[in-house]
Design a protein around this motif. Sequence first.
Motif, PDB file in Angstrom:
ATOM      1  N   VAL A   1     -17.393   9.047  17.425  1.00 13.61           N
ATOM      2  CA  VAL A   1     -16.403   9.914  16.938  1.00 13.61           C
ATOM      3  C   VAL A   1     -15.720   9.174  15.669  1.00 13.61           C
ATOM      4  CG1 VAL A   1     -14.104  11.073  17.150  1.00 13.61           C
ATOM      5  CG2 VAL A   1     -15.672  10.936  19.037  1.00 13.61           C
ATOM      6  N   VAL A   2     -15.729   9.651  14.564  1.00 13.57           N
ATOM      7  CA  VAL A   2     -15.171   9.236  13.548  1.00 13.57           C
ATOM      8  C   VAL A   2     -13.890   9.818  12.886  1.00 13.57           C
ATOM      9  CG1 VAL A   2     -15.605   8.457  11.005  1.00 13.57           C
ATOM     10  CG2 VAL A   2     -17.671   8.388  12.531  1.00 13.57           C
ATOM     11  N   THR A   3     -12.840   9.344  13.057  1.00 17.10           N
ATOM     12  CA  THR A   3     -11.367  10.053  12.774  1.00 17.10           C
ATOM     13  C   THR A   3     -11.348   9.765  11.036  1.00 17.10           C
ATOM     14  OG1 THR A   3     -10.278   7.974  13.055  1.00 17.10           O
ATOM     15  CG2 THR A   3     -10.570   9.511  14.721  1.00 17.10           C
ATOM     16  N   ALA A   4     -11.897  10.794  10.388  1.00 18.73           N
ATOM     17  CA  ALA A   4     -11.811  11.034   9.076  1.00 18.73           C
ATOM     18  C   ALA A   4     -10.410  11.843   8.777  1.00 18.73           C
ATOM     19  CB  ALA A   4     -12.905  11.526   8.333  1.00 18.73           C
ATOM     20  N   THR A   5      -9.474  11.512   9.136  1.00 18.50           N
ATOM     21  CA  THR A   5      -8.113  12.290   9.439  1.00 18.50           C
ATOM     22  C   THR A   5      -7.170  11.790   8.269  1.00 18.50           C
ATOM     23  OG1 THR A   5      -7.536  10.881  10.966  1.00 18.50           O
ATOM     24  CG2 THR A   5      -8.391  12.646  11.744  1.00 18.50           C
ATOM     25  N   GLY A   6      -7.418  10.868   7.297  1.00 20.89           N
ATOM     26  CA  GLY A   6      -6.519  10.744   6.278  1.00 20.89           C
ATOM     27  C   GLY A   6      -6.283   9.260   6.031  1.00 20.89           C
ATOM     28  N   LEU A   7      -5.458   9.328   5.004  1.00 18.36           N
ATOM     29  CA  LEU A   7      -4.884   7.773   4.580  1.00 18.36           C
ATOM     30  C   LEU A   7      -3.424   7.937   4.809  1.00 18.36           C
ATOM     31  CD1 LEU A   7      -7.250   7.371   1.676  1.00 18.36           C
ATOM     32  CD2 LEU A   7      -7.647   6.410   3.824  1.00 18.36           C
ATOM     33  N   ARG A   8      -2.813   6.753   4.648  1.00 22.76           N
ATOM     34  CA  ARG A   8      -1.524   6.453   4.548  1.00 22.76           C
ATOM     35  C   ARG A   8      -1.122   5.913   2.992  1.00 22.76           C
ATOM     36  NH1 ARG A   8       0.939   6.308   9.840  1.00 22.76           N
ATOM     37  NH2 ARG A   8      -0.619   5.643  11.148  1.00 22.76           N
ATOM     38  N   LEU A   9      -0.048   6.671   2.549  1.00 17.71           N
ATOM     39  CA  LEU A   9       0.251   6.380   1.105  1.00 17.71           C
ATOM     40  C   LEU A   9       1.359   5.205   1.279  1.00 17.71           C
ATOM     41  CD1 LEU A   9       0.414   9.537  -0.984  1.00 17.71           C
ATOM     42  CD2 LEU A   9      -1.381   8.153  -0.237  1.00 17.71           C
ATOM     43  N   THR A  10       1.475   4.401   0.067  1.00 18.10           N
ATOM     44  CA  THR A  10       2.546   3.456   0.142  1.00 18.10           C
ATOM     45  C   THR A  10       2.840   3.408  -1.452  1.00 18.10           C
ATOM     46  OG1 THR A  10       3.308   1.133   0.565  1.00 18.10           O
ATOM     47  CG2 THR A  10       1.161   1.641  -0.107  1.00 18.10           C
ATOM     48  N   MET A  11       4.135   2.982  -1.749  1.00 24.29           N
ATOM     49  CA  MET A  11       4.613   2.828  -3.082  1.00 24.29           C
ATOM     50  C   MET A  11       4.558   1.508  -3.482  1.00 24.29           C
ATOM     51  SD  MET A  11       5.093   4.870  -5.567  1.00 24.29           S
ATOM     52  CE  MET A  11       5.317   4.516  -7.188  1.00 24.29           C
ATOM     53  N   LEU A  12       4.099   1.018  -4.590  1.00 21.86           N
ATOM     54  CA  LEU A  12       4.366  -0.282  -5.065  1.00 21.86           C
ATOM     55  C   LEU A  12       3.498  -1.272  -4.173  1.00 21.86           C
ATOM     56  CD1 LEU A  12       8.050  -0.239  -6.177  1.00 21.86           C
ATOM     57  CD2 LEU A  12       6.034   0.438  -7.743  1.00 21.86           C
ATOM     58  N   GLY A  13       2.497  -1.006  -3.723  1.00 23.49           N
ATOM     59  CA  GLY A  13       1.827  -1.919  -2.868  1.00 23.49           C
ATOM     60  C   GLY A  13       2.618  -2.331  -1.650  1.00 23.49           C
ATOM     61  N   GLY A  14       3.462  -1.540  -1.362  1.00 23.12           N
ATOM     62  CA  GLY A  14       4.566  -1.996  -0.244  1.00 23.12           C
ATOM     63  C   GLY A  14       5.509  -3.113  -0.728  1.00 23.12           C
ATOM     64  N   MET A  15       5.629  -3.489  -1.831  1.00 22.01           N
ATOM     65  CA  MET A  15       6.512  -4.639  -1.954  1.00 22.01           C
ATOM     66  C   MET A  15       7.962  -3.983  -2.168  1.00 22.01           C
ATOM     67  SD  MET A  15       5.925  -5.758  -6.138  1.00 22.01           S
ATOM     68  CE  MET A  15       5.857  -4.709  -7.518  1.00 22.01           C
ATOM     69  N   LYS A  16       8.872  -4.942  -1.990  1.00 25.06           N
ATOM     70  CA  LYS A  16      10.376  -4.584  -2.126  1.00 25.06           C
ATOM     71  C   LYS A  16      10.653  -4.807  -3.456  1.00 25.06           C
ATOM     72  CE  LYS A  16      10.471  -3.280   2.070  1.00 25.06           C
ATOM     73  NZ  LYS A  16      10.230  -2.095   2.555  1.00 25.06           N
ATOM     74  N   LEU A  17      11.514  -3.906  -4.022  1.00 21.81           N
ATOM     75  CA  LEU A  17      12.220  -4.156  -5.263  1.00 21.81           C
ATOM     76  C   LEU A  17      13.820  -4.236  -5.297  1.00 21.81           C
ATOM     77  CD1 LEU A  17      10.583  -1.777  -8.056  1.00 21.81           C
ATOM     78  CD2 LEU A  17      10.017  -4.187  -7.719  1.00 21.81           C
ATOM     79  N   THR A  18      14.419  -5.149  -6.112  1.00 22.42           N
ATOM     80  CA  THR A  18      15.785  -5.159  -6.132  1.00 22.42           C
ATOM     81  C   THR A  18      16.064  -5.432  -7.724  1.00 22.42           C
ATOM     82  OG1 THR A  18      16.010  -7.454  -6.001  1.00 22.42           O
ATOM     83  CG2 THR A  18      16.222  -6.302  -4.276  1.00 22.42           C
ATOM     84  N   VAL A  19      17.120  -4.730  -8.301  1.00 23.11           N
ATOM     85  CA  VAL A  19      17.426  -4.985  -9.649  1.00 23.11           C
ATOM     86  C   VAL A  19      19.019  -5.453  -9.394  1.00 23.11           C
ATOM     87  CG1 VAL A  19      18.329  -3.902 -11.591  1.00 23.11           C
ATOM     88  CG2 VAL A  19      16.280  -3.287 -10.577  1.00 23.11           C
ATOM     89  N   ASP A  20      19.204  -6.780 -10.165  1.00 21.13           N
ATOM     90  CA  ASP A  20      20.365  -7.336  -9.925  1.00 21.13           C
ATOM     91  C   ASP A  20      20.835  -7.301  -8.434  1.00 21.13           C
ATOM     92  OD1 ASP A  20      20.366  -8.078 -12.644  1.00 21.13           O
ATOM     93  OD2 ASP A  20      21.129  -6.241 -13.243  1.00 21.13           O
ATOM     94  N   GLY A  21      20.226  -7.699  -7.526  1.00 21.75           N
ATOM     95  CA  GLY A  21      20.614  -7.664  -6.161  1.00 21.75           C
ATOM     96  C   GLY A  21      20.800  -6.382  -5.399  1.00 21.75           C
ATOM     97  N   THR A  22      20.500  -5.345  -5.938  1.00 20.49           N
ATOM     98  CA  THR A  22      20.471  -3.934  -5.514  1.00 20.49           C
ATOM     99  C   THR A  22      19.196  -3.560  -5.207  1.00 20.49           C
ATOM    100  OG1 THR A  22      22.619  -3.353  -6.651  1.00 20.49           O
ATOM    101  CG2 THR A  22      21.439  -1.750  -5.736  1.00 20.49           C
ATOM    102  N   PRO A  23      18.833  -3.154  -3.989  1.00 19.34           N
ATOM    103  CA  PRO A  23      17.676  -2.589  -3.473  1.00 19.34           C
ATOM    104  C   PRO A  23      17.359  -1.580  -4.261  1.00 19.34           C
ATOM    105  CG  PRO A  23      18.654  -3.264  -1.578  1.00 19.34           C
ATOM    106  CD  PRO A  23      19.744  -3.137  -2.661  1.00 19.34           C
ATOM    107  N   VAL A  24      15.772  -1.202  -4.661  1.00 17.88           N
ATOM    108  CA  VAL A  24      15.566  -0.088  -5.436  1.00 17.88           C
ATOM    109  C   VAL A  24      14.648   0.989  -4.340  1.00 17.88           C
ATOM    110  CG1 VAL A  24      14.118   0.822  -7.194  1.00 17.88           C
ATOM    111  CG2 VAL A  24      15.276  -1.168  -7.592  1.00 17.88           C
ATOM    112  N   ASP A  25      15.080   2.080  -4.126  1.00 18.39           N
ATOM    113  CA  ASP A  25      14.262   3.028  -3.430  1.00 18.39           C
ATOM    114  C   ASP A  25      13.550   4.033  -4.098  1.00 18.39           C
ATOM    115  OD1 ASP A  25      13.251   5.033  -1.681  1.00 18.39           O
ATOM    116  OD2 ASP A  25      15.346   5.662  -0.674  1.00 18.39           O
TER     117      ASP A  25
END
Length: 506
Positions: free
Chosen positions: A354-378
């Motif tokens: 059985v092959v579960t060709a049921t889709g992919l998962r999306l992520t943003m920015l390759g999963g890395m965390k961003l901050t700007v001047d110490g403030t997290p960016v969502d």
Amino acid sequence: MDARPQAMPTKRADPQTQHFDVLVIGAGISGIATAHYLQADCPRQRYAILEGREAIGGTWDLFRYPGLRSDSDLYTFGYSFRPWRSDKAIADGGAILRYIRETAAAEGIDRHIRFGHRVVRAAWDSQAALWTVEAEVGPDRTPVRYTCGFLSVCSGYYSYEGGYSPEFPGLARFGGRVVHPQAWPEDLAYDGRQVVVIGSGATAVTLVPEMAKQAAHVTMLQRSPTYIVALPSRDKIANWLRARLPGRLAHGLARWKNVLLSMFFYNFARQKPEAMTRRILDGVRAQLGPDYDVAKHFTPAYKPWDQRLCLVPDGDLFKAIRSGRASVETDRIETFTETGVQLTSGKHLEADVVVTATGLRLTMLGGMKLTVDGTPVDPSETFLYKGMMLSGVPNLAVSIGYTNASWTLKCELTARYLCRLLNHMEARGYAWCAPEADPARLTEAPTLPLTSGYVRRAAGILPKQGSAKPWRLYQNYALDMAALRFARLDDGTMRFGHAAAARRAA
């Protein structure tokens, strides 16, 4: 979040930290394109590519399932600056991977790649006007640090950690083998076996005809149908042009021909969905004959391009169905059994694999965390400027391709706009740029205009688009070319700033 960069003196990076003018994240098809334009248009900018895997190619190196191929033509999926020379416009994954790697080697881009560098976080410091990028290297995850003036994220939006598989009742008691296409095992044998492929998207319609060449039988099990269009794998017009014109000219003409055709059919589908539906279903009936139940198995409940259309080169899926080596079941899974899949209709599908060709998962920015001047960016709280920059985030570009055309078309436009920005900033002594949105004046809309499951599941992580330019995404190559190649950089939305040291030098 107050992401307004401050005009402060630029300080030098820590001597233990490697510095580049531009860091590119990802050595897939968009990362190599970005590197090409940096070398061609911004030769004074020192750059490096950080690639989490040990090889060039991104998605085309990750996926190894049988029949892997493009779902758009290589005259538009390939690079504008490197002609596609094969006579097959719809190419297999191996040919695409060789094309990407040959491009990187021919231009010396491969010498700028740092392999095995998985970027985990990036922090913008307005006082220094620098990004500090932290990555983990190798199996021991040794931490390394870089700084750069500009960050270009070319990691796509598919998660490399694993695909999406829903919870299937009774799966634990199934006696056969279950695999997901994103983690295809090298030792999987299916010769002469019964195979069930769960799914109806691009991966499923690729797998079914390829596996049917060796399996005893392959069943594509879908909850609901997808629009499927058969096209020739060879572009007769493009091959005619290649035989008579210089390679680059022939490639350019074929590329624009296919760009314009895809724009025409997309707009036709959105403006006259009933007519487009009839056209698609007539094509399916021509392939499968008048007695096949096209209404049940190939007629979706949604309009064309509410989800991506699936392309089958030379009608290979339909050929497999006509031969009897493949079939389609439109039903729901009640439970897995020891020997297969029990459907809610009462039918039982025998299965060894059985092959579960049921889709992919999306992520943003390759999963890395961003901050700007110490403030997290969502990212989901930001707006996407011209489809490539996050509102309020300085000196950051993101390559996101089209959903209704070849990915590379938009990524090349993004790379060329990035180079325009860098040259503009260098000529005027700017240290930073950042698009500024006024959420009170913008109506929010999803970034990806699709109703597909993988898009709905990712609604909480993707940035938003706005109701008007430059925050609106047109999914239109001609409009984006006007906005990214020729429109003013200083458009009243993009803010630029000098570092204090640069002002004093001037």
